[in-house]
Design an enzyme around this catalytic site. Sequence first.
Site, PDB file in Angstrom:
ATOM      1  N   SER A 105     -55.703 -30.447 -31.735  1.00 56.85           N
ATOM      2  CA  SER A 105     -55.702 -31.356 -32.887  1.00 56.85           C
ATOM      3  C   SER A 105     -57.074 -31.994 -33.084  1.00 56.85           C
ATOM      4  O   SER A 105     -58.075 -31.282 -33.185  1.00 56.85           O
ATOM      5  CB  SER A 105     -54.593 -32.388 -32.663  1.00 56.85           C
ATOM      6  OG  SER A 105     -54.500 -33.277 -33.721  1.00 56.85           O
ATOM      7  N   ASP A 227     -47.069 -26.326 -38.778  1.00 57.46           N
ATOM      8  CA  ASP A 227     -47.764 -27.419 -38.093  1.00 57.46           C
ATOM      9  C   ASP A 227     -47.333 -28.806 -38.592  1.00 57.46           C
ATOM     10  O   ASP A 227     -46.979 -29.680 -37.803  1.00 57.46           O
ATOM     11  CB  ASP A 227     -49.281 -27.206 -38.264  1.00 57.46           C
ATOM     12  CG  ASP A 227     -50.115 -28.212 -37.530  1.00 57.46           C
ATOM     13  OD1 ASP A 227     -49.972 -29.420 -37.798  1.00 57.46           O
ATOM     14  OD2 ASP A 227     -50.928 -27.823 -36.678  1.00 57.46           O
ATOM     15  N   HIS A 280     -46.984 -29.146 -34.855  1.00 57.93           N
ATOM     16  CA  HIS A 280     -48.292 -29.597 -34.363  1.00 57.93           C
ATOM     17  C   HIS A 280     -48.335 -29.987 -32.869  1.00 57.93           C
ATOM     18  O   HIS A 280     -49.072 -29.388 -32.085  1.00 57.93           O
ATOM     19  CB  HIS A 280     -48.746 -30.779 -35.215  1.00 57.93           C
ATOM     20  CG  HIS A 280     -50.167 -31.192 -34.984  1.00 57.93           C
ATOM     21  ND1 HIS A 280     -51.244 -30.425 -35.365  1.00 57.93           N
ATOM     22  CD2 HIS A 280     -50.678 -32.294 -34.398  1.00 57.93           C
ATOM     23  CE1 HIS A 280     -52.365 -31.042 -35.038  1.00 57.93           C
ATOM     24  NE2 HIS A 280     -52.058 -32.176 -34.442  1.00 57.93           N
TER      25      HIS A 280
END
Length: 299
Positions: A105, A227, A280
């Site tokens: 991320s 995601d 995610h």
Amino acid sequence: MQISSLLKPRIFLLIVTIGAELCFGRRLPKPVLLIHGLTAGANSMAYVAARIKQHNPETTIYITDAYSYAASLAPLQQQLDGDIGRQFRRISKAHPEGFHVIGHSQGALLARTLIQSYINHTVHNCIFMAGILDGEYGTPAFVKPLLPLGEFPPTLEFISTLFYTPPAQSSLSAANFWHDPFQPTKYLKENTFLPYYNNEILTDKSYSYRQAIIKLKKIVCIFGPDDAVAIPWQTGDFSFYDYYGRMRNCTERPIYDAIGLRVLDEQGRFKRYIHPGVEHAQFVFDDEVISRYVLPHLD
Ligand SMILES: *[C@@H]1O[C@H](CO)[C@@H](O)[C@H](O)[C@H]1NC(C)=O
Ligand SMILES: *[C@@H]1O[C@H](CO)[C@@H](O)[C@H](O)[C@H]1NC(C)=O
């Protein structure tokens, strides 16, 4: 006399090296540095670390705990100049033989900019998991509490107005990676971080930002359409919207040449894996993702 005293240290080193090779029968695996994402801490990377250890118990693993949780919202340049940058440079110096980096991320964007800002890095492979590599243009849940309008879903235009200000830029990482494709002039003028590391604004550092990327052995991008936090999810391989809001593959974006991605790609050193069905935060907990795309690149 002079020649032999010059040679001695080298012969000694040679023997040590050969000895080590014979002892282990093979080279030790490269160390790995793991960098967590926004609002997360070292423990979000613990599962990846455990899987690497299981795969190869001799691997030295570093997990940074700098800028964890709320502190992860600190402006990105501050993080690069702070503990996370110091750790990165120390590990580079300790491992001239090379090490690998895995960033998740925001940690992926930190990884790429740590590499870019330190030309003497010794990173071999850099693995980006659900990376926000060319920034974000969307409102996942994490942005909403930061906004004064509370529950009302703010328009993206409103977020740009808020984030493209000096106070936001100097206090909030999310403002540093906010990438409004429809306001390119404002983005270039007000975003104090991303346009520089994208080499969209050229400075005396731009050349080494690019060389530091080319110096990598391999870039691996692991990302996917489910995601829901990285928006657009294609930012996971440097793809992004153009000025008309159309999604453009990274190969068609200025960044592809500007930071040296083309050089890696033409030599088969830029790998992209699109993996659907994973949200995610789950990328770093998904066995299939880790065993198919991460472990094989820790060579
Ligand atoms: C990188 O290494 C070179 C050669 O050792 C050295 O001259 C230079 O100062 C180093 N640069 C940085 C930013 O550490
Ligand atoms: C961009 O194109 C490359 C090469 O065809 C492909 O591997 C990659 O997955 C594409 N990226 C996106 C986000 O579609």
